[in-house]
Design a protein around this motif. Structure first.
Motif: not given
Lengths: 257, 441
Positions: A214-216, A218-220, A222-224, A248
């Protein structure tokens, strides 16, 4: 009548077939590996079965190394792993030219007419193997096993073995190639082996997302950078056929509720 | 605030950092440790803007005390602030790494308290990962301008790469846009690392530290201030030569703040310009071009419609056509349409036989561009006699001719006679009267 050789789809099997072609002066039109069950049947070809012989494969390997080099043998094997239809005839065409002895330097020339297509195919196999190193997604399964399922276009699982063995030396992991139905298992330091899974379904079921997945995701997201969105470039770098095993991209594909 | 919320805030705050590479470092897994580094670098996924993701790129904190005009995390912006504890970052890194999501950690931070305090936190995370958790993966640390040399030294021991962003390509604009920064403070850590790299780079003994194996990188924003491409390339060529940087990144300015010192908030990021700059950067790094060959004072900006190599070739047609059977490798590299791979194939292949045109195609040479610049018996000689003005339009991509839509709401108007006639009857400028030759009788 020309013949069509069937063999056990391994590289050694193919080399044994080439060995037979030379020793029996066969006029070969086509190869059919065992994995290719729905190959188009040809009425005008006679079938000929070649059993794999490690001995003749070894002899042919040595001959290729002597005539060309270790690198060329490696390249032929890599190109063969592409499992493309007709790759055998391309390799055979190269070997014929190599052993004909017309040009003593033929084996060193990377730009000969027979070598260039093999060079390209081997390049794309290596490219996928390199890319796949990053695209294996482990999830934590029962018994502290990290399990992953991949579906590569080419048969590259064994090319990735040493990378994961060095990197996750003290972890237990399995990578399963769901297209070719075999897996790479590592449960002891410095050792990994090829296994076939007893129950594929229970294995796939064990691949589950947890909090870190889940965290991954989210990270994916928000990094775009939204202003720079470029779906064409994304698909070129990360072809759609890989998406189903990447958590992701799956999250990105399912529409927001 | 839980980890998930923090991760959302702090990764979104880090996204404007372009660098996400994991290359340049060969690190085998430490004894009884986890992870190694692969010198070629591995991309793990690509985000929806098409950029490679190979590292967990986060800020340690976005509570910045500076107020730089171009930055999303500046003090005067009203945004949610968050700060990770070192343990949270370490846990995230290790768990992501075990699942093969990432190649390592890219840790940056806003300046909290003093530069030294911030740098200390960054170093602490890297140190704990390496020594306590025996982590062998890739670590990229941002060096904070103004941090003390002792901390920088420690960062070099644990990190694979460090970077400090120059951000604005001229000092005058930097002090205008970021009043708390100046060039000296940015150059100081860069020079320090460059010197240490030279110091430890020579003969490696048993006790020589593996200092910053993947070198340094930097980044500058393109399009936020008025610098020309020539200025940008000059600056980056200097970085490659003097500070021995591994990479200089360009980031097309994405307007994040409404600020009267910056382009309007509605401007689109200059992606094409950024792309051309990267092409020029590649020419410098892999094709043996000098920055002043690509651009000069007379042509200070890159041609947006034509790649820089084709632009150079058109300005130097006196060097072409070259014979691919005999031209040296450096010259082959300079032919538009021939890249590093195909140049190498040509050089090694032509030892054994003549390189034929069909082989060139199979090697991956783009004959569409290369045919004007190479000599080959199968290429019509008329192509080689063209003038640069005639070749240029042939190199440009053709506008796509889409199928006409039957139900198009604004159909293409037939050219009105006045427009259609215009090119047919060019107004002929009156020829200047020939000066009468004084004829001596």
């Amino acid at each position: 009548m020309s013949i069509c050789i069937s063999y056990d789809s391994s590289f050694n099997g193919f080399l044994s077939a080439v060995f037979e072609i030379y020793s029996q002066h066969l006029d070969v039109e086509n190869f059919i590996p065992d994995r290719d069950t729905d190959a188009p049947a040809d009425l005008f070809l006679q079938f000929f079965r070649v059993e794999t012989s490690e001995d003749s494969a070894m002899r042919l390997r040595r001959a290729i190394v002597n005539q060309a080099s270790e690198d060329v043998l490696n390249l032929l094997e890599t190109a063969f792993l592409s499992e493309e239809r007709g790759i055998e005839m391309k390799v055979l065409a190269y070997l014929r030219k190599l052993f004909a002895g017309d040009d003593p330097n033929y084996g060193k020339n990377p730009a000969s007419l027979e070598m260039l297509p093999l060079y390209k195919i081997a390049g794309s196999v290596r490219h996928e193997a390199g890319n796949m190193l990053g695209m294996v997604r482990f999830s934590k399964g029962p018994g502290n096993f990290y399990i992953a399922k991949i579906e590569p276009k080419y048969d590259i699982l064994l090319m990735m073995e040493s990378h994961f063995r060095n990197r996750f030396a003290f972890e237990k992991w399995i990578i399963y190639d769901s297209k070719r139905k075999y897996a790479l298992l590592h449960d002891r330091v410095g050792e990994s082996k090829v296994v076939t899974l007893p129950g594929e379904e229970s294995f796939v079921k064990a691949i589950q997302s947890d909090g870190f997945t889940q965290l991954w995701q989210d990270y994916y997201k928000s990094i775009a950078i939204k202003e720079r969105e470029n779906p064409k470039l994304l698909k070129r770098c990360l072809p759609v056929r890989y998406w189903k095993n990447l958590p992701e991209r799956q999250a990105a594909r399912t529409p927001a509720l | 605030m839980d980890v998930r919320e923090k991760l959302n805030i702090l990764s979104a705050a880090a996204k404007y950092d372009v660098s996400c590479t994991s290359s340049g470092s060969r690190r085998s897994a430490p004894p009884r440790g986890l992870g190694d580094a692969c010198p070629a670098g591995i991309c793990h996924t690509w985000s929806s803007d098409g950029r490679c993701i190979s590292l967990l790129k986060v800020l340690l904190s976005n509570a910045c005390k500076y107020d730089c005009a171009y930055c999303a995390n500046r003090r005067s912006n009203d945004i949610p602030r968050a700060t990770f504890t070192p343990k949270e970052v370490i846990d995230l890194t290790l768990e992501f790494y075990r699942r093969n999501y990432i190649e390592g950690l890219f840790l940056s931070s806003a300046v909290v308290g003093s530069p030294d305090y911030t740098m200390e936190l960054l170093v602490k995370v890297a140190k704990e990962l390496r020594t306590v958790h025996r982590f062998g993966g890739y670590i990229h640390l941002k060096s904070i301008p103004g941090a003390s040399e002792k901390l920088l030294y420690e960062a070099g021991l644990y990190a694979d790469r460090t970077s400090v962003n120059i951000e604005v390509p001229s000092e005058r604009s930097l002090t205008y846009l970021a009043p708390d920064k100046n060039y000296a403070s940015v150059y100081a850590p860069m020079n320090y690392f460059a010197e240490r790299k030279i110091e430890y780079g020579g003969s490696r003994g048993r006790y020589t530290p593996n200092f910053l194996p993947a070198g340094q990188s930097t980044q500058m924003i393109v399009g936020a201030s008025g610098e020309s491409d020539f200025q940008i390339l000059t600056l980056s060529a200097g970085f490659y030569k003097q500070q021995r940087l591994k990479r200089v990144y360009f980031s097309g300015y994405v307007p994040v703040n409404a600020d009267k010192r910056l382009p309007a908030i509605t401007t689109k990021p200059p992606l094409l310009r950024e792309h051309r700059l990267y092409q020029a950067d590649w020419l410098m790094r892999f094709y043996n071009f000098e920055y002043n060959e690509i651009l000069d004072e007379k042509n200070p900006n890159l041609d947006l419609y034509l790649d820089p190599k084709a632009g150079w070739a058109l300005r130097h047609l006196e060097l072409f056509p070259i014979d691919i059977q005999t031209a040296d490798y450096e010259m082959l590299l300079r032919v538009p349409g021939i890249g590093v791979k195909s140049a190498k194939l040509i050089v090694s292949g032509r030892r054994y036989c003549k390189v034929r045109l069909e082989n060139l195609k199979k090697m991956g040479v783009v004959l569409k561009r290369a045919k004007y610049f190479i000599y080959h018996p199968d290429i019509p000689a008329s192509l080689r006699r063209l003038y640069p003005e005639m070749i240029r339009p042939l190199l440009l991509p053709r506008p796509k001719s889409g199928q006409l839509d039957l139900f198009d709401s604004n159909p293409i108007a037939l050219p009105s006679p006045t427009i259609a006639m215009a090119p047919a009857m060019p107004t002929i400028a009156p020829a200047p009267a020939m000066p009468a030759l004084p004829i001596a009788v």
